[in-house]
Design a protein around this motif. Structure first.
Motif, PDB file in Angstrom:
ATOM      1  N   THR A   1       0.793  -1.064   0.032  1.00 25.89           N
ATOM      2  CA  THR A   1       0.060   0.050  -0.207  1.00 25.89           C
ATOM      3  C   THR A   1       1.075   1.241   0.058  1.00 25.89           C
ATOM      4  O   THR A   1       0.624   2.138  -0.803  1.00 25.89           O
ATOM      5  CB  THR A   1      -0.866  -0.055   1.360  1.00 25.89           C
ATOM      6  N   ILE A   2       1.625   1.317   0.797  1.00 25.62           N
ATOM      7  CA  ILE A   2       2.915   2.766   0.946  1.00 25.62           C
ATOM      8  C   ILE A   2       3.467   2.566  -0.121  1.00 25.62           C
ATOM      9  O   ILE A   2       3.873   3.615  -0.941  1.00 25.62           O
ATOM     10  CB  ILE A   2       3.848   2.237   2.159  1.00 25.62           C
ATOM     11  N   ILE A   3       3.899   1.493  -1.016  1.00 25.02           N
ATOM     12  CA  ILE A   3       4.777   1.478  -2.331  1.00 25.02           C
ATOM     13  C   ILE A   3       3.868   1.865  -3.275  1.00 25.02           C
ATOM     14  O   ILE A   3       4.426   2.761  -4.037  1.00 25.02           O
ATOM     15  CB  ILE A   3       5.298   0.058  -2.597  1.00 25.02           C
ATOM     16  N   GLY A   4       2.625   1.573  -3.284  1.00 28.05           N
ATOM     17  CA  GLY A   4       1.823   2.129  -4.207  1.00 28.05           C
ATOM     18  C   GLY A   4       1.427   3.705  -4.138  1.00 28.05           C
ATOM     19  O   GLY A   4       1.450   4.237  -5.275  1.00 28.05           O
ATOM     20  N   GLN A   5       1.394   3.909  -3.025  1.00 27.50           N
ATOM     21  CA  GLN A   5       1.165   5.409  -2.657  1.00 27.50           C
ATOM     22  C   GLN A   5       2.393   6.204  -3.312  1.00 27.50           C
ATOM     23  O   GLN A   5       2.252   7.520  -3.815  1.00 27.50           O
ATOM     24  CB  GLN A   5       0.991   5.858  -1.204  1.00 27.50           C
ATOM     25  N   SER A   6       3.241   5.695  -2.969  1.00 22.95           N
ATOM     26  CA  SER A   6       4.640   6.387  -3.535  1.00 22.95           C
ATOM     27  C   SER A   6       4.947   6.373  -4.878  1.00 22.95           C
ATOM     28  O   SER A   6       5.397   7.268  -5.341  1.00 22.95           O
ATOM     29  CB  SER A   6       6.024   5.512  -2.827  1.00 22.95           C
ATOM     30  N   LEU A   7       4.468   5.465  -5.490  1.00 23.80           N
ATOM     31  CA  LEU A   7       4.412   5.422  -7.028  1.00 23.80           C
ATOM     32  C   LEU A   7       3.586   6.273  -7.639  1.00 23.80           C
ATOM     33  O   LEU A   7       3.888   7.006  -8.498  1.00 23.80           O
ATOM     34  CB  LEU A   7       4.251   4.073  -7.622  1.00 23.80           C
ATOM     35  N   GLN A   8       2.434   6.593  -6.727  1.00 27.08           N
ATOM     36  CA  GLN A   8       1.424   7.383  -7.464  1.00 27.08           C
ATOM     37  C   GLN A   8       2.013   8.891  -7.193  1.00 27.08           C
ATOM     38  O   GLN A   8       1.765   9.839  -8.077  1.00 27.08           O
ATOM     39  CB  GLN A   8      -0.015   7.357  -6.567  1.00 27.08           C
ATOM     40  N   GLU A   9       2.654   8.945  -6.162  1.00 29.52           N
ATOM     41  CA  GLU A   9       3.291  10.514  -5.828  1.00 29.52           C
ATOM     42  C   GLU A   9       4.454  10.729  -6.758  1.00 29.52           C
ATOM     43  O   GLU A   9       4.700  11.767  -7.436  1.00 29.52           O
ATOM     44  CB  GLU A   9       3.902  10.405  -4.345  1.00 29.52           C
ATOM     45  N   MET A  10       5.277   9.504  -7.346  1.00 21.71           N
ATOM     46  CA  MET A  10       6.233   9.632  -8.222  1.00 21.71           C
ATOM     47  C   MET A  10       5.435  10.316  -9.545  1.00 21.71           C
ATOM     48  O   MET A  10       6.082  11.232 -10.435  1.00 21.71           O
ATOM     49  CB  MET A  10       6.926   8.467  -8.607  1.00 21.71           C
ATOM     50  N   GLN A  11       4.431   9.492  -9.828  1.00 23.93           N
ATOM     51  CA  GLN A  11       3.569   9.893 -11.087  1.00 23.93           C
ATOM     52  C   GLN A  11       3.132  11.565 -10.980  1.00 23.93           C
ATOM     53  O   GLN A  11       3.345  12.112 -12.503  1.00 23.93           O
ATOM     54  CB  GLN A  11       2.368   9.107 -11.246  1.00 23.93           C
ATOM     55  N   ASP A  12       2.716  11.981 -10.131  1.00 26.40           N
ATOM     56  CA  ASP A  12       2.355  13.393  -9.754  1.00 26.40           C
ATOM     57  C   ASP A  12       3.491  14.342 -10.101  1.00 26.40           C
ATOM     58  O   ASP A  12       3.246  15.460 -10.425  1.00 26.40           O
ATOM     59  CB  ASP A  12       1.802  13.392  -8.512  1.00 26.40           C
ATOM     60  N   HIS A  13       4.645  13.754  -9.654  1.00 25.56           N
ATOM     61  CA  HIS A  13       5.932  14.697  -9.885  1.00 25.56           C
ATOM     62  C   HIS A  13       6.564  14.622 -11.332  1.00 25.56           C
ATOM     63  O   HIS A  13       7.461  15.514 -11.714  1.00 25.56           O
ATOM     64  CB  HIS A  13       6.854  14.485  -8.811  1.00 25.56           C
ATOM     65  N   LEU A  14       6.210  13.537 -11.824  1.00 29.42           N
ATOM     66  CA  LEU A  14       6.635  13.343 -13.410  1.00 29.42           C
ATOM     67  C   LEU A  14       5.885  14.070 -14.270  1.00 29.42           C
ATOM     68  O   LEU A  14       5.018  13.709 -14.990  1.00 29.42           O
ATOM     69  CB  LEU A  14       6.703  11.894 -13.728  1.00 29.42           C
ATOM     70  N   THR A  15       5.900  15.484 -14.122  1.00 30.64           N
ATOM     71  CA  THR A  15       4.988  16.474 -14.814  1.00 30.64           C
ATOM     72  C   THR A  15       5.471  16.409 -16.005  1.00 30.64           C
ATOM     73  O   THR A  15       6.401  16.044 -16.624  1.00 30.64           O
ATOM     74  CB  THR A  15       5.012  17.736 -14.141  1.00 30.64           C
ATOM     75  N   THR A  16       4.534  17.035 -16.950  1.00 32.20           N
ATOM     76  CA  THR A  16       4.779  17.393 -18.532  1.00 32.20           C
ATOM     77  C   THR A  16       5.885  18.134 -18.472  1.00 32.20           C
ATOM     78  O   THR A  16       6.716  17.858 -19.534  1.00 32.20           O
ATOM     79  CB  THR A  16       3.407  18.189 -19.106  1.00 32.20           C
ATOM     80  N   ASP A  17       6.101  19.240 -17.694  1.00 34.00           N
ATOM     81  CA  ASP A  17       7.283  20.019 -17.720  1.00 34.00           C
ATOM     82  C   ASP A  17       8.805  19.101 -17.669  1.00 34.00           C
ATOM     83  O   ASP A  17       9.606  19.431 -18.340  1.00 34.00           O
ATOM     84  CB  ASP A  17       7.280  21.048 -16.662  1.00 34.00           C
ATOM     85  N   ILE A  18       8.497  18.008 -16.680  1.00 33.43           N
ATOM     86  CA  ILE A  18       9.851  17.265 -16.299  1.00 33.43           C
ATOM     87  C   ILE A  18      10.133  16.379 -17.402  1.00 33.43           C
ATOM     88  O   ILE A  18      11.002  16.158 -18.102  1.00 33.43           O
ATOM     89  CB  ILE A  18       9.664  16.444 -15.213  1.00 33.43           C
ATOM     90  N   ARG A  19       8.886  15.939 -18.014  1.00 32.77           N
ATOM     91  CA  ARG A  19       8.859  14.908 -19.175  1.00 32.77           C
ATOM     92  C   ARG A  19       9.537  15.631 -20.273  1.00 32.77           C
ATOM     93  O   ARG A  19      10.485  15.193 -21.078  1.00 32.77           O
ATOM     94  CB  ARG A  19       7.779  14.131 -19.243  1.00 32.77           C
ATOM     95  N   ASP A  20       9.007  16.685 -20.741  1.00 32.63           N
ATOM     96  CA  ASP A  20       9.377  17.464 -21.868  1.00 32.63           C
ATOM     97  C   ASP A  20      10.674  17.836 -21.643  1.00 32.63           C
ATOM     98  O   ASP A  20      11.673  17.834 -22.650  1.00 32.63           O
ATOM     99  CB  ASP A  20       8.528  18.634 -22.123  1.00 32.63           C
ATOM    100  N   GLY A  21      11.379  18.272 -20.414  1.00 33.95           N
ATOM    101  CA  GLY A  21      12.748  18.759 -20.106  1.00 33.95           C
ATOM    102  C   GLY A  21      13.625  17.568 -20.434  1.00 33.95           C
ATOM    103  O   GLY A  21      14.809  17.712 -20.881  1.00 33.95           O
ATOM    104  N   PHE A  22      13.283  16.533 -20.082  1.00 35.91           N
ATOM    105  CA  PHE A  22      14.106  15.003 -19.937  1.00 35.91           C
ATOM    106  C   PHE A  22      14.301  15.068 -21.703  1.00 35.91           C
ATOM    107  O   PHE A  22      15.344  14.732 -22.266  1.00 35.91           O
ATOM    108  CB  PHE A  22      13.334  13.862 -19.719  1.00 35.91           C
ATOM    109  N   ALA A  23      13.277  15.015 -22.320  1.00 33.59           N
ATOM    110  CA  ALA A  23      13.108  14.861 -23.868  1.00 33.59           C
ATOM    111  C   ALA A  23      14.149  15.816 -24.642  1.00 33.59           C
ATOM    112  O   ALA A  23      14.684  15.683 -25.533  1.00 33.59           O
ATOM    113  CB  ALA A  23      11.968  14.791 -24.460  1.00 33.59           C
ATOM    114  N   ALA A  24      14.260  17.194 -24.216  1.00 35.84           N
ATOM    115  CA  ALA A  24      14.685  18.278 -24.614  1.00 35.84           C
ATOM    116  C   ALA A  24      16.522  17.794 -24.555  1.00 35.84           C
ATOM    117  O   ALA A  24      17.195  18.477 -25.215  1.00 35.84           O
ATOM    118  CB  ALA A  24      14.540  19.514 -23.876  1.00 35.84           C
TER     119      ALA A  24
END
Length: 344
Positions: A189-212
């Motif tokens: 349950t804690i791992i699942g919450q942490s993974l959901q939190e990670m998804q929240d922080h993998l924003t479009t800005d971060i993903r686009d920045g990685f791609a750039a």
């Protein structure tokens, strides 16, 4: 005739004045309505959301955190309310359990009273999976349950893992934060919450920045974990990210101690820059096979938006500062001058 014209002018002035007053009053009414509406709860949901307010956070930072967690409607209105109540200095740091059904007034009351959550499990920034496992076991979870909970296939449907190689562990993907725990809470349950939190922080800005930067999401997280472990200051992180990206583009070895030591730990070997593992980035060019720890917004943002300098080397000094250079000769001189204990 002149009298009639004067009257008409006076009437026009009065009408125009009344129109202006009406506009002003209307604007005030609309502004007040907007303000009041944004003081209301986000929804009727009573699902608990754990949120951590770091020590030293400004009202604006607190507002942004609450808005990102979908606990308030509008960050600016929250800040305005706090200042109107003159309680800026009374907001207390800590980890809280809040619900979207709370109004801004209720949220502020909880934060000023310091009603923090005590039943929490915390994943610290920069932790490896083996460290998180140990923390879970020390917190009272059964070792066998913890081992089973870290099976990657259990979380195949979590969006945060969409770019992770299927055979890879969860290393690097468990976002550091505090998660609410009761007696019946399971490790997964804690791992699942942490993974959901990670998804929240993998924003479009971060993903686009990685791609750039020419990085996939997984590669971006690998590089972010290196930055996470190397330095803590945000300004240093953007420059360290630039060093690694420049070395990567030029085919230079990363020469990162923290990565090489991670490989030694996995192999059960004493720290060495000459012992050959896939993580020995003195012997091998390119990124290591996996992340070496979890990551935070700060390290991911540094990789997504690195500095625009031309450094190729850096050394962390014993004084807590990071020293950068463009050539090996200067790097060696800086290392000799500032790094004794850390570089021994």
């Amino acid at each position: 005739m002149k009298k009639s014209r004067s009257r008409r002018r006076l009437t026009s002035v009065v009408v125009a004045g009344l129109a202006v007053v009406a506009v002003v009053v209307g604007a005030v009414v609309l502004a007040r309505s907007y303000y009041d509406r944004n003081l209301q709860p986000v929804s009727a949901s009573q699902t608990a959301v754990v949120v951590t307010i770091p020590s030293g956070s400004s009202v604006t930072q607190i507002a942004d955190t609450l808005h990102q967690k979908h606990l308030i409607r509008n960050a600016s209105v929250f800040s305005q309310y706090v200042r109107s109540q003159n309680v800026q200095s009374k907001l207390q740091a800590g980890t809280y359990s809040l619900q979207p059904s709370l109004s801004v007034e209720q949220v502020v009351q909880i934060l000023t009273q310091g009603n923090i959550v005590k039943n929490l499990f915390t994943i610290l920034p920069g932790q490896r999976i083996d460290q998180i496992k140990s923390t879970m076991i020390n917190a009272g979870f059964k070792a066998s349950d913890v081992d089973d909970a870290f099976t990657p296939s259990l979380y195949a449907n979590y969006p945060a893992l969409a770019d992770k190689p299927a055979a890879a562990s969860l290393e690097g993907y468990l976002y550091p934060d505090s998660y609410q725990r009761v007696t019946s809470t399971k490790p997964e349950t804690i791992i699942g919450q942490s993974l959901q939190e990670m998804q929240d922080h993998l924003t479009t800005d971060i993903r686009d920045g990685f791609a750039a930067q020419g990085l996939s999401v997984n590669s971006g997280i690998i590089l972010s974990s290196m930055v996470e472990k190397e330095v803590a200051k945000p300004a240093d992180r953007t420059q360290v990210a630039q060093v690694f990206l420049s070395r990567l583009s030029q085919g230079m070895a990363m020469q990162s101690d923290v990565v090489t030591i991670y490989g030694d730990i996995l192999a059960g070997h004493a720290p060495s820059t000459t012992y050959d593992t896939p993580y020995n980035v003195y012997l091998h060019t390119g990124l290591p096979p996996t992340p070496i720890s979890n990551v935070t917004d700060s390290s991911m943002s540094a990789v997504a938006h690195p500095a625009t300098t031309s450094w190729l080397y850096f050394v962390s000094g014993d004084d807590g500062n990071t020293y950068f250079s463009t050539n090996l000769q200067d790097h060696q001189a800086l290392t000799k001058q500032y790094c004794h204990k850390l570089c021994s």
